[in-house]
Each structure stands twice: as C-alpha cells, then as structure tokens.
Design a protein around this motif. Sequence first.
Motif, PDB file in Angstrom:
ATOM      1  N   GLY A 155       0.738  -1.383  -0.039  1.00  0.00           N
ATOM      2  CA  GLY A 155       0.093  -0.149   0.101  1.00  0.00           C
ATOM      3  C   GLY A 155       0.833   1.179  -0.179  1.00  0.00           C
ATOM      4  O   GLY A 155       0.087   2.112  -0.031  1.00  0.00           O
ATOM      5  N   SER A 171      -6.282  -1.858   6.412  1.00  0.00           N
ATOM      6  CA  SER A 171      -5.517  -2.892   6.404  1.00  0.00           C
ATOM      7  C   SER A 171      -4.776  -3.003   5.103  1.00  0.00           C
ATOM      8  O   SER A 171      -3.400  -3.604   5.232  1.00  0.00           O
ATOM      9  CB  SER A 171      -6.317  -4.210   6.701  1.00  0.00           C
ATOM     10  OG  SER A 171      -7.151  -4.648   5.422  1.00  0.00           O
ATOM     11  N   GLY A 172      -4.782  -2.412   4.075  1.00  0.00           N
ATOM     12  CA  GLY A 172      -4.279  -2.257   2.650  1.00  0.00           C
ATOM     13  C   GLY A 172      -2.937  -1.633   2.839  1.00  0.00           C
ATOM     14  O   GLY A 172      -2.294  -1.173   1.951  1.00  0.00           O
ATOM     15  N   ASN A 173      -2.672  -0.939   3.859  1.00  0.00           N
ATOM     16  CA  ASN A 173      -1.661   0.121   4.231  1.00  0.00           C
ATOM     17  C   ASN A 173      -0.749  -0.362   5.274  1.00  0.00           C
ATOM     18  O   ASN A 173      -1.173  -0.505   6.379  1.00  0.00           O
ATOM     19  CB  ASN A 173      -1.937   1.387   4.354  1.00  0.00           C
ATOM     20  CG  ASN A 173      -2.480   1.946   3.155  1.00  0.00           C
ATOM     21  OD1 ASN A 173      -3.898   1.828   2.812  1.00  0.00           O
ATOM     22  ND2 ASN A 173      -1.786   2.705   2.312  1.00  0.00           N
ATOM     23  N   LEU A 174       0.217  -1.224   4.983  1.00  0.00           N
ATOM     24  CA  LEU A 174       1.093  -1.810   6.061  1.00  0.00           C
ATOM     25  C   LEU A 174       2.114  -0.550   6.724  1.00  0.00           C
ATOM     26  O   LEU A 174       2.485   0.419   5.657  1.00  0.00           O
ATOM     27  CB  LEU A 174       2.047  -2.973   5.572  1.00  0.00           C
ATOM     28  CG  LEU A 174       1.128  -4.068   4.976  1.00  0.00           C
ATOM     29  CD1 LEU A 174       2.320  -5.248   4.732  1.00  0.00           C
ATOM     30  CD2 LEU A 174      -0.027  -4.422   5.785  1.00  0.00           C
TER      31      LEU A 174
END
Lengths: 331, 181
Positions: free
Chosen positions: B68, B151-154
């Motif tokens: 992400g 949650s798509g961005n770590l």
Amino acid sequence: MRPISYSRVSDVSTAIGTVAADPGSAFLAGGTTQVDLLRIYVEQPRRLVDINDLPLKQVEELPGGGLRLGGLARMSDVAEHPTVRQRYPMVSESLLLGASPQLRHMASVAGNLMQRVRCTYFRDTEAACNKRAPGTGCSAMDGVNRGHAVLGTSDCCIATHPSDLGVALMALDAVVRTEGPAGQRSIPIDDFYLLPGTTPEREHPLTHGELVTGIDLPPLPVAARSRYIKIRDRESYEFALVAVAIAMSVVDGRIAEIRLALGGLATKPWRARAAERVLDGAPATADSFTRAAEAELAGAVPHGMNAFKIELGKRTIVRALTETAQREESA
Amino acid sequence: MKSPQALQTTPAPDSAVVRGPDEVEVRLRVNGEIRRLSIEPRVSLLDALRDRLDLHGTKKGCNQGACGACTVWVDRRRVLACLTLAISCENREITTIEGLADGDVLHPMQEAFLDADAFQCGYCTPGQIMSAVALLAEGHAGDDEIKEWMSGNLCRCAAYPHIRAAIRRVRDEQGGDRAAH
Ligand SMILES: Cc1cc2nc3c(=O)[nH]c(=O)nc-3n(C[C@H](O)[C@H](O)[C@H](O)COP(=O)(O)OP(=O)(O)OC[C@H]3O[C@@H](n4cnc5c(N)ncnc54)[C@H](O)[C@@H]3O)c2cc1C
Ligand code: SF4
Ligand code: FES
Ligand code: FES
C-alpha cells in the motif's frame, strides 16, 4: 518486465477479435494479477488489450429473480451493491474479506475468477513448476507447502486456488457467461475450474480470446441468509487457509436445504458435495455436523507442512454449520 | 497548480491502435495538471510518477500489491500505482500526495498525522494518508471499521495506533464519515 505493446478497446467484439487474432496477447482488466505476473516474468504476453472501457460493469436483475454481475464490475462495487448484500451476502462477504480496499477498487470480478495461484514456486521462474513450465516437476510436493491444497490435488500440482469469490459462486451454482470467436457460452462454475490432473497449466475451458462477460447468480432464497467465513494467518489482507461459504435452512430441527463450498483447501473452489449428502435431511445436530466434516475431508491428501489444514478444515466446517444452525433457530 | 491546460480533455485513444512496445507519447492528468511523457507501455504508474514526473511522494515498497505504500487515487478511488500501467490512466484523473495540500495549507489529514505523531520513518505515510482520506469518503470510518479498511496499508514501524487516532480526529472534526477530497 519485458516490453509489451498496448491497445485499448471499447467494444466487446473488437476486444475478442484483437486477442483471438494474436496468440501473444492477453486481456488487461484491473491488472492486479496481470501486471504483477508480467513484472516477474511468469506471464509473458507481448501485447495487452485493455478492456476497462467495455460496457460490462453493471449489476443487473435477471428475469426469475437472479442477478447478473458484469465481468468488469469491480470487486468493491459488487461487494457494496445493495441487492448483492441483501440476496447473496456470501458473495459480498467473500469479496470484502479478500485483498485490500485499494485492490478491490482495481480488480474486476472476471479477473478475480481468472487469477493465478499464489504458490511461491509458480511465482519463481527459477523453480520447477508444472503449471508454469509443464513437465519440469513440482517444487511444492516436498517443498514449502503450508498453504497448499489437500483436496483435488494430483501428482503434478497441489496449488490452492486463491479466489474467495469463486468459493461463494460454487455454493450458489453460478454460471459464467463468456463470448469468444465461436460465440457465446454459459459455463456452470463447477466446469469453469479444471482440476490440475496431468495438465495443471490448463485452469479453465476457455479458448484464447474468449472473454468472461458476466457471472449469473441464480435465484436462491436461502442465500439471503448465507455467510462466508475465512480463516487466515492474519486478520485481513491475506489469502485463506480455510474458507467456508454456507447457506442452510433448518425446518423442525432438520436440515431442509444446504449449500456448502470450501476455499483454501483445494485446487479449485470446492463444492462440499460429500458433506452436503450427509447433511441433507439430517437432524441439525453436532453429530451430523461432525460426520459431514469427516466425510468431506475423508479423501484429503496431506503433503507435509499442510497436514494441519485437514483438521482446520473440519473444525471450520463444524463451526460454520453450528453458527448457522443457531442463527436459523433464533430467526 | 491549476493551469489552463487542466480544463482540456484528452481525446480517447483509437481502439484499433497498437501502441508500443517502444516509447509512446502519453498524456496524464496528475493533480489537475496535464503532463506529457514519453514512456513504454510497460511502465507502471508508480515509476512514471517517481522517475518521469519527479513526484517522489508516492513510495515503492513491495512493487507487487502487498503493502500500500504506492497508494494514489485514480478517478478519486484509492488504488495501487505499482500494479497500474501508466498508459491505462489516460483520460483518468490521478491524484498523488503532492496534490492533497491546498498550496501551503496542508490537508486536515496531513495535519492530523503530524499532530498525532502517526509515523516514525515516514516511508508508508503518503500511502497511509491517501488511503485515510479515501476511507473517510468511502464511509467506513466507524471506530471498529478503521482497522479493517486501512489494512491495505502496512507500516513496518507499527505506527498503527497513532494512524488510527489521526483518522478518528479528522473524522470527528469533519462531523461523521464523509470528508471532502
Ligand atoms: C496482495 C494481493 C492480495 C490478494 N488477496 C486476495 C484475496 O484475499 N482473495 C482473492 O480472492 N483475491 C485476492 N487477490 C487477487 C485479486 O483479487 C485478483 O488479482 C484480481 O481479482 C484480478 O482481477 P483483475 O481485474 O485485476 O484482473 P487482471 O489482473 O487484469 O487479469 C487477470 C487475468 O485474467 C484475465 N482476464 C481479466 N479479465 C478477463 C475477462 N473479462 N475475460 C477473460 N479473461 C480475463 C487476464 O488476461 C489475466 O490473465 C489478491 C491480490 C493481491 C495482489
Ligand atoms: S504446486 Fe502447482 S503451481 Fe506450485 S510448484 Fe507445483 S506445479 Fe507449480
Ligand atoms: S509498492 Fe504498491 S503495494 Fe507495495
Ligand atoms: S512509519 Fe515507518 S513504515 Fe510506517
């Protein structure tokens, strides 16, 4: 990433004609599989035909109560569609529990069905892999295969099919609509996915240039109370270890109707027919649920690291049945 | 930033045309401005932004859809620039972190990230902010939703609690789930 040429098409017949005429070409939808695999040299098309302008993005009512999902409808749009949520919650949930919000905005539902496996050896062009390079062997058999399949495997390939949507579609007996150089076809979802057998490189019965134009969801009243349960190593943004799509009705303590499909366990989205046979008409009790889970996994073949999936699969089936029965009783 | 060119529309590419594999002229509308560049069709939107347009705010983490860091908006939807071909974005509107501030005035989400100390190394931050603003617009900003919908961005530095605090702050300031882009 090797060089490619690019065309953008705006009507279905040009899309089909362009790809069919050129063996080195492939469709480009959201690109979340295609661009990824191009970059790592696993897919090697010379030309991409961008189909994102095709008028195939709508969700439409079918006569008789079914629903048609346009092949290019985005995962996020289908997941949030009010009719999908109301009549087929397992479809919405299977989409929302997959990938990430960004990927779901990009990815089409047709592309989701067509996505390739996540086996690390398939993605590594140095490794032997019958699916990517037929006849080279399968590195996963004795390799790192914790995520691999225990059902539907062959001596040639044990890769798990990664689609969550496909699992919900299996439970619903959805129909994949295609159009190709030879005309239109309606392919039952079960026939749309091929078992690896001795030809793991062949995953679908499609011909080159055949376009998935839509997915038909048949009317199924019990699906309005369906669910998708996904077990994974982390809570989000992860593929399934085990997933269960379930729709069930209970009348007078007996199971009147049951639809059960499994993800994460098999080489294709897996309809749990053995379990369904045990459950059909049986009392909705823990004993029936356990017997159904045992029956479905009876033929499972472990390959070392993935042996835990057999027990996890059984437990997840029992949990799905138990929770759904409780909800049916209190409904 | 808002040049008169921004008002022109790019004509649709001819469907029958094969472009590439050599460099072709591509017109992209980035942060409201039309940018012309000569690129091969295989070039990702991420590489076009960073290497050709000198917009280095968008970051490359995994380059395979798994982190992400490269989150931008295409037609106002958050997407991953690493899995998007730049050439496929003609006729679309691209927004990057550089296009978020209004001149020298930071976007409220940028302010909130500063105030809430929502980063450590900062590498994931542009992607987090682009995702966070989109999240509010998408309407999934309930206290129990933010985690899932971000949650798509770590974040390798695990700044997650502060990131969520920043998002809640902007949500509350703007009174609910909707935020202006
Ligand atoms: C990090 C990551 C995590 C993911 N997690 C999940 C997950 O948890 N669950 C899940 O289900 N998926 C997951 N995915 C997979 C993702 O959902 C698929 O990559 C996506 O759905 C593919 O759709 P697309 O439109 O991007 O297809 P593309 O990448 O554009 O195309 C994929 C393939 O399908 C072909 N194709 C595309 N459209 C058509 C059509 N209409 N007719 C015929 N052929 C076509 C293309 O030629 C290509 O071969 C994940 C992906 C990534 C990168
Ligand atoms: S499991 Fe299938 S995809 Fe993986 S290495 Fe073996 S043949 Fe290839
Ligand atoms: S760089 Fe695009 S998701 Fe990681
Ligand atoms: S602040 Fe370092 S990766 Fe997020």
